[in-house]
Scaffold this active site. Structure first.
Site, PDB file in Angstrom:
ATOM      1  N   ASN A   1       1.044  -1.239   0.053  1.00 29.33           N
ATOM      2  CA  ASN A   1      -0.070  -0.170  -0.042  1.00 29.33           C
ATOM      3  C   ASN A   1       0.766   1.142  -0.008  1.00 29.33           C
ATOM      4  OD1 ASN A   1      -2.762  -0.862   0.165  1.00 29.33           O
ATOM      5  ND2 ASN A   1      -2.195  -1.964   1.934  1.00 29.33           N
ATOM      6  N   ASN A   2       2.215   1.025  -0.277  1.00 25.69           N
ATOM      7  CA  ASN A   2       3.083   1.946  -0.018  1.00 25.69           C
ATOM      8  C   ASN A   2       3.331   2.667  -1.546  1.00 25.69           C
ATOM      9  OD1 ASN A   2       5.631   3.750  -0.195  1.00 25.69           O
ATOM     10  ND2 ASN A   2       6.180   2.909   1.938  1.00 25.69           N
ATOM     11  N   GLN A   3       3.056   3.741  -1.896  1.00 25.91           N
ATOM     12  CA  GLN A   3       3.033   3.951  -3.266  1.00 25.91           C
ATOM     13  C   GLN A   3       4.613   4.297  -3.684  1.00 25.91           C
ATOM     14  OE1 GLN A   3       0.375   4.284  -5.427  1.00 25.91           O
ATOM     15  NE2 GLN A   3       1.461   4.728  -6.997  1.00 25.91           N
TER      16      GLN A   3
ATOM     17  N   LYS B   1       7.187   2.648  -2.802  1.00 24.12           N
ATOM     18  CA  LYS B   1       7.925   1.262  -3.079  1.00 24.12           C
ATOM     19  C   LYS B   1       7.307   0.882  -4.306  1.00 24.12           C
ATOM     20  CE  LYS B   1       7.794  -0.988   1.514  1.00 24.12           C
ATOM     21  NZ  LYS B   1       7.003  -2.222   2.248  1.00 24.12           N
TER      22      LYS B   1
ATOM     23  N   ASP C   1       8.916  -6.046   2.414  1.00 26.21           N
ATOM     24  CA  ASP C   1       9.012  -5.508   4.022  1.00 26.21           C
ATOM     25  C   ASP C   1      10.282  -4.982   4.084  1.00 26.21           C
ATOM     26  OD1 ASP C   1       7.026  -5.398   6.146  1.00 26.21           O
ATOM     27  OD2 ASP C   1       8.424  -5.777   7.041  1.00 26.21           O
TER      28      ASP C   1
ATOM     29  N   GLY D   1      10.192   8.170   3.674  1.00 27.26           N
ATOM     30  CA  GLY D   1      10.577   7.715   4.942  1.00 27.26           C
ATOM     31  C   GLY D   1      11.759   8.269   5.503  1.00 27.26           C
TER      32      GLY D   1
ATOM     33  N   ASP E   1      14.596   8.608   4.099  1.00 32.26           N
ATOM     34  CA  ASP E   1      15.602   9.036   3.187  1.00 32.26           C
ATOM     35  C   ASP E   1      16.484  10.215   3.625  1.00 32.26           C
ATOM     36  OD1 ASP E   1      15.480   6.730   1.321  1.00 32.26           O
ATOM     37  OD2 ASP E   1      14.039   7.753   0.243  1.00 32.26           O
TER      38      ASP E   1
HETATM   39  P1  ITT Z   1       3.447  -1.906   2.712  1.00 32.29           P
HETATM   40  O1  ITT Z   1       3.532  -2.656   4.321  1.00 32.29           O
HETATM   41  O2  ITT Z   1       2.084  -1.425   2.597  1.00 32.29           O
HETATM   42  O3  ITT Z   1       4.157  -2.555   1.566  1.00 32.29           O
HETATM   43  P2  ITT Z   1       4.630   0.064   4.484  1.00 32.29           P
HETATM   44  O4  ITT Z   1       4.965   1.474   4.111  1.00 32.29           O
HETATM   45  O5  ITT Z   1       3.720  -0.207   5.553  1.00 32.29           O
HETATM   46  O6  ITT Z   1       4.047  -0.352   3.005  1.00 32.29           O
HETATM   47  P3  ITT Z   1       6.914  -1.370   5.804  1.00 32.29           P
HETATM   48  O7  ITT Z   1       5.954  -2.276   6.753  1.00 32.29           O
HETATM   49  O8  ITT Z   1       7.960  -2.461   5.098  1.00 32.29           O
HETATM   50  O9  ITT Z   1       6.355  -0.709   4.452  1.00 32.29           O
HETATM   51  O10 ITT Z   1       7.653  -0.149   6.507  1.00 32.29           O
HETATM   52  C1  ITT Z   1       8.819   0.018   6.173  1.00 32.29           C
HETATM   53  C2  ITT Z   1       9.009   1.667   6.575  1.00 32.29           C
HETATM   54  O11 ITT Z   1      10.642   1.671   6.383  1.00 32.29           O
HETATM   55  C3  ITT Z   1       8.660   2.580   5.752  1.00 32.29           C
HETATM   56  O12 ITT Z   1       7.138   2.966   5.795  1.00 32.29           O
HETATM   57  C4  ITT Z   1       9.775   3.655   5.763  1.00 32.29           C
HETATM   58  O13 ITT Z   1       9.461   4.434   6.852  1.00 32.29           O
HETATM   59  C5  ITT Z   1      11.052   2.849   5.700  1.00 32.29           C
HETATM   60  N1  ITT Z   1      11.604   2.545   4.608  1.00 32.29           N
HETATM   61  C6  ITT Z   1      11.546   1.427   3.935  1.00 32.29           C
HETATM   62  N2  ITT Z   1      12.088   1.467   2.669  1.00 32.29           N
HETATM   63  C7  ITT Z   1      12.711   2.874   2.852  1.00 32.29           C
HETATM   64  C8  ITT Z   1      13.319   3.573   1.610  1.00 32.29           C
HETATM   65  O14 ITT Z   1      13.648   3.039   0.474  1.00 32.29           O
HETATM   66  N3  ITT Z   1      13.635   4.782   2.040  1.00 32.29           N
HETATM   67  C9  ITT Z   1      13.320   5.378   3.151  1.00 32.29           C
HETATM   68  N4  ITT Z   1      12.616   4.827   4.285  1.00 32.29           N
HETATM   69  C10 ITT Z   1      12.196   3.302   3.912  1.00 32.29           C
END
Ligand code: ITT
Length: 195
Positions: free
Chosen positions: A13-15, A17, A73, A154, A156
């Site tokens: 649900n993370n646009q 990603k 994840d 996030g 970054d």
């Molecule tokens: P989904 O579970 O729906 O895929 P989410 O945002 O909840 O989306 P996660 O549970 O994997 O995803 O949480 C990972 C968190 O880690 C995300 O919300 C960011 O805060 C951080 N994160 C992950 N990848 C990142 C990136 O490439 N750059 C910066 N922060 C990142």
């Protein structure tokens, strides 16, 4: 690498990603969003580990649809904080989730601490024909003292990958996508399909 025609649901649900993964994969990969696949509910993430949550999200969607599914994840591991926020990266500062509050909490936890070493990790869980596969990517780096840059998402703005002097948020999408944790995991996924 040979041309691969792969069709899969991206269980996120993370646009941000989704956009990153889309840009990393060749056009021969057809990606379906959760919405397009008719999944309109939050995917549970209760396993307590990054790997477990990736599998849990992929299984939820695969069990609903029967279609090839990929879940991501990820999290930030900070050495001086016993690898926190880790699996809780998205909700480090509590609910409702908020990137800026998470970053502010991280900087305040690290205030006065010299060891700024950190790593991002991503675990991709693929389920295809009932078989489960995991691909892990990592990038080492360090946490800055303050935020820099407006790109990415996030953590970054406070993460400088090793070998670089700017944060992920100061890089172009292409620069980040060449070296990130997610890029390393996606590369392994592509190698798997190329075999
Ligand atoms: P989904 O579970 O729906 O895929 P989410 O945002 O909840 O989306 P996660 O549970 O994997 O995803 O949480 C990972 C968190 O880690 C995300 O919300 C960011 O805060 C951080 N994160 C992950 N990848 C990142 C990136 O490439 N750059 C910066 N922060 C990142």
């Amino acid at each position: 690498m040979p041309e691969m025609n792969v069709s899969m649901i991206i269980a996120t649900n993370n646009q941000h990603k989704l956009n990153e993964i889309r840009k990393m994969l060749p056009l021969s990969f057809t990606l379906e969003t959760l919405k397009e696949a008719g999944i309109n509910f939050e995917l549970p993430e209760t396993s307590g580990t990054i790997e477990g949550n990736a599998l849990q999200k992929a299984r939820t969607v695969y069990n609903e649809t029967g279609k090839t599914t990929l879940a991501d994840d990820s999290g930030l591991l900070v050495e001086a904080l016993d690898n926190q926020p880790g699996v809780d990266s998205a909700i480090y500062a509590g609910l409702p989730r908020d990137d800026r509050r998470n970053v502010d909490k991280l900087l305040s936890e690290l205030s006065g601490i010299n060891n700024r070493k950190a790593a991002f990790i991503t675990v991709l869980a693929l389920i295809m024909d009932g078989q489960e596969y995991l691909f892990e990517g990592r990038v080492n780096g360090r946490i800055t003292e303050s935020l820099s840059g407006v790109g990415g998402f996030g953590y970054d703005p406070v993460f400088i990958p090793d070998g670089h002097s700017i944060t992920f948020a100061e890089m172009s999408d292409d620069e980040k996508n060449a070296i990130s944790h997610r890029a390393n995991a996606v590369r392994k996924l592509q190698e798997f399909f190329a075999k």
